[in-house]
Motif scaffolding. Structure first.
Motif, short mmCIF file in Angstrom:
data_model
loop_
_atom_site.label_atom_id
_atom_site.label_comp_id
_atom_site.label_asym_id
_atom_site.label_seq_id
_atom_site.Cartn_x
_atom_site.Cartn_y
_atom_site.Cartn_z
N ASN A 63 0.52 -0.96 -0.32
CA ASN A 63 0.22 -0.27 -0.37
C ASN A 63 1.35 1.02 -0.01
OD1 ASN A 63 -2.24 1.80 -0.30
ND2 ASN A 63 -3.04 1.15 1.83
N GLU A 64 1.84 1.70 -1.28
CA GLU A 64 2.38 2.51 -0.92
C GLU A 64 1.64 3.34 -1.11
OE1 GLU A 64 5.19 2.34 -1.35
OE2 GLU A 64 6.30 0.09 -2.29
N ILE A 65 2.49 5.08 0.36
CA ILE A 65 1.94 6.20 -0.47
C ILE A 65 2.20 7.60 -1.13
CG2 ILE A 65 1.32 7.65 1.79
CD1 ILE A 65 -0.78 5.73 1.77
N PHE A 101 5.34 6.68 -12.29
CA PHE A 101 4.68 5.25 -12.81
C PHE A 101 4.54 3.79 -12.67
CE2 PHE A 101 5.45 3.66 -17.83
CZ PHE A 101 3.66 3.75 -18.66
N ILE A 102 5.29 2.64 -13.27
CA ILE A 102 5.15 1.95 -13.01
C ILE A 102 6.82 1.65 -12.06
CG2 ILE A 102 4.12 0.91 -14.82
CD1 ILE A 102 6.49 -0.31 -16.14
N PHE A 103 7.11 2.75 -11.42
CA PHE A 103 8.66 2.08 -10.55
C PHE A 103 7.91 1.85 -9.27
CE2 PHE A 103 12.21 4.07 -7.84
CZ PHE A 103 12.78 3.34 -8.04
N GLU A 121 17.26 -3.63 -8.47
CA GLU A 121 17.37 -4.80 -7.90
C GLU A 121 18.13 -4.83 -6.27
OE1 GLU A 121 18.81 -7.60 -10.16
OE2 GLU A 121 19.34 -8.87 -8.69
N GLY A 122 17.66 -5.82 -5.53
CA GLY A 122 18.37 -5.31 -4.08
C GLY A 122 18.74 -7.05 -4.12
N ILE A 123 19.98 -7.10 -3.08
CA ILE A 123 20.60 -7.87 -2.78
C ILE A 123 21.10 -7.88 -1.52
CG2 ILE A 123 23.11 -9.30 -3.41
CD1 ILE A 123 23.29 -7.76 -6.57
N1 GAP Z 1 11.71 -10.02 -0.36
C1 GAP Z 1 13.32 -8.49 -0.12
C2 GAP Z 1 12.50 -7.36 -1.00
O1 GAP Z 1 11.63 -7.45 -1.64
P1 GAP Z 1 12.51 -4.52 -1.39
O2 GAP Z 1 13.79 -3.76 -1.30
O3 GAP Z 1 11.16 -4.43 -0.68
O4 GAP Z 1 13.15 -6.10 -1.19
C3 GAP Z 1 12.75 -5.18 -3.85
O5 GAP Z 1 12.14 -5.00 -2.84
C4 GAP Z 1 12.94 -5.27 -5.15
O6 GAP Z 1 11.21 -5.28 -5.82
C5 GAP Z 1 13.12 -3.54 -5.31
O7 GAP Z 1 14.57 -3.59 -5.88
C6 GAP Z 1 12.17 -3.12 -6.55
O8 GAP Z 1 12.52 -3.21 -7.98
C7 GAP Z 1 10.87 -4.20 -6.46
N2 GAP Z 1 9.67 -2.86 -6.08
C8 GAP Z 1 9.67 -3.04 -4.50
N3 GAP Z 1 9.23 -2.22 -4.05
C9 GAP Z 1 8.28 -2.13 -5.24
C10 GAP Z 1 7.06 -0.70 -5.55
N4 GAP Z 1 6.03 -0.63 -4.97
N5 GAP Z 1 6.36 -1.48 -7.39
C11 GAP Z 1 7.80 -1.53 -8.32
N6 GAP Z 1 8.68 -2.45 -7.43
C12 GAP Z 1 8.87 -2.28 -6.16
#
Ligand code: GAP
Length: 512
Positions: free
Chosen positions: A250-252, A257-259, A333-335
């Motif tokens: 539930n992003e505020i 866009f799709i980011f 991406e997250g690592i």
């Molecule tokens: N399991 C680890 C995890 O979920 P995160 O950094 O919260 O980590 C991983 O999310 C990836 O998911 C991010 O690097 C991003 O690419 C994608 N992501 C996170 N929230 C997003 C959102 N609201 N909309 C689109 N992509 C999202």
């Protein structure tokens, strides 16, 4: 065109050509929710395939699963999401708009950085060749004043974030005189924590309130299936489990866009290792994942690592791969090195023994885990934003072209009979029949050939094949390359091999 303008144009292009539509548009849409159209879904599927095959085929010790969106509510207690998956929110009392307090401060800091960069740009213009940026930044009084302001706010912000101090966040917003972009006033509420998980109800969990969550990450499905996969797959540590699937938050701050979407897709891989070896694997997966990105040919300079200073509650090391989006370098991406946090907590809460028995040493232990997690939609945006180009042509016209890496392109080849008569459509259909089992194609006989080329450029089709009167005689066709616009005459019998060489996903995978 500024990067911001370019982004707006890109959003419009995505809609015009059937890549992405606002969800439920006939009802005026739903904020931060988007549908993928007929071309979008093809591109998305190709990205998924590139990731899935790189993970599960090129690594013998990585297998895939597909777990559910709905999970037992205790999963999210064990994972820490019920207690800690929060954003600090603040409301403006006049506009009634809600904001993320951290984002308001980050935007404020970004504006200071922008001011400093503008000052540098002015200096560059004034001093020309002789300009020394480092010296200018170290001595220019305007920059020094802004830098001092930046450092002071930044250090207060980092301290407030680290100690989860909501009052301190509010104080920064007040001291910096940050105003609501809608009402223009500083009439703020206190900062409160707001959980990002969506919930719904189910009638058979046995929990008193029957509340369940829509998963905010796919990773937990992997952790709770760890034992099943390890045992049934006879997996030996180190090994990984990969998954592609929807996640909901539930992003505020729902913009760009799709980011940042409320419903999105993740491609995640959890790699289970012996405790004490996790840093080695963390390093290895950082390199492997960067290589996967750079292999697409979108420019190594457009990626960078950003190591986390503040670690998530489950991590002992974390980095982001950032991409140079039109709005700057941002997380793609997250690592994360997630320790044994997830498996240990699931063991505690479920009462099950979740361990690995090493038959060589006779030891049992809870594996540590290194995670790679990429947003599919962000990857889509990275590919599209990098590919979108407006080119001036020699004849004074311009064209819009999507130079999408060929194996990812939604349509690989367009077959275009020059005329709608004289047997050309029939021969073109024969060409289609040669190609359609291996390549996504479009057949188009409407409008001038120039307009048809433009349409294919605008959707990123690597090859256009034109069937003309000569083709009836010599069984050759004209093949036009999307990027160079060069045209070559090719026997129909050789067409398949020529297209395959450029668009085949296995060639891309072979380079990894
Ligand atoms: N399991 C680890 C995890 O979920 P995160 O950094 O919260 O980590 C991983 O999310 C990836 O998911 C991010 O690097 C991003 O690419 C994608 N992501 C996170 N929230 C997003 C959102 N609201 N909309 C689109 N992509 C999202």
């Amino acid at each position: 065109m500024t990067q911001e303008e370019l982004f707006k144009v890109l959003v419009a292009h995505c809609k015009e050509y059937g890549f992405i539509f606002p969800s439920s548009e006939i009802y005026d849409g739903l904020a931060a929710v988007y549908d993928y159209g007929q071309l979008g879904v093809e591109l998305k599927n190709n990205i998924k395939r590139y990731w899935w095959e790189a993970m599960t085929r090129l690594n013998e010790n990585v297998v895939g699963i597909d777990s559910c969106v709905f999970m037992h509510p205790k999963v999210w207690v064990a994972s820490g999401h019920v207690a800690a998956f929060n954003d600090p929110l603040i409301d403006n009392k006049d506009s009634k708009k809600r904001y993320r307090a951290d984002v308001l401060i980050e935007d404020y800091l970004a504006k200071i950085e922008e001011k400093m960069n503008k000052e540098v740009a002015k200096g560059k213009k004034r001093f020309g060749e002789a300009f020394d940026e480092a010296q200018f930044r170290a001595t220019n009084p305007n920059i020094l004043r802004e830098k001092a302001k930046y450092d002071e706010v930044h250090s207060r912000y980092v301290a407030a974030e680290e100690s989860n101090d909501l009052k301190a966040l509010k104080q920064i917003i007040e001291d910096c005189e940050i105003v609501c972009p809608i009402s223009g006033t500083k009439n703020w509420t206190d900062v409160r924590q707001f959980n990002l998980m969506f919930s719904t109800a189910i009638s058979n969990t046995g929990e008193s309130d029957d509340k369940i969550y829509l998963r905010p990450e796919t990773a937990q499905g992997i952790f709770v299936d760890y034992l099943n996969v390890q045992k049934t797959g006879r997996m030996k540590i180190p090994f990984g489990i990969a998954q592609i699937g929807k996640a909901f938050r539930n992003e505020i701050v729902a913009r760009q866009f799709i980011f940042r979407m409320r419903e999105f897709e993740q491609m995640e891989m959890e790699f289970f290792v012996r405790p004490g070896t996790e840093m080695e694997w963390f390093k290895k997966w950082k390199e492997t994942r960067l290589k996967w990105h750079v292999n697409l040919g979108m420019g190594a300079e457009n990626y960078r690592f950003h190591d986390h200073e503040k670690l998530a509650h489950y991590a002992n090391a974390a980095t982001d791969i950032e991409f140079n989006f039109p709005f700057g370098f941002k997380e793609l991406e997250g690592i994360h090195s997630r320790t044994d946090f997830d498996l240990s907590n699931h063991a505690k809460l479920s009462g099950r023994k979740i361990q690995y028995f090493d038959s060589e040493t006779g030891e049992s232990y809870t594996p540590y885990c290194v995670e790679t997690s990429i947003g599919l939609d962000r990857m889509f945006l990275a590919v599209l934003s990098h590919s979108y180009k407006v080119e001036e042509l020699e004849n004074g016209e311009s064209r819009v072209v999507l130079s999408i890496p060929a194996p990812l392109a939604p349509i690989k080849v367009a077959v275009l009979p020059l005329l709608k008569k004289n047997g050309l459509p029939e021969l073109a259909q024969e060409v289609v029949n040669e190609l359609k089992y291996d390549f996504a194609y479009q057949y188009d006989e409407k409008d001038s050939i120039g307009r048809r080329y433009r349409r294919q450029d605008a959707i990123g089709t690597p090859f256009c094949v034109t069937v003309d009167m000569e083709s009836l005689e010599d069984h050759c066709v004209t093949v036009r390359d999307r990027d160079t616009m060069e045209q070559v005459r090719v026997p129909i019998a050789e067409l398949h091999a020529m297209i395959d060489k450029k668009v085949n996903m296995s060639n891309l995978l072979r380079n990894l």
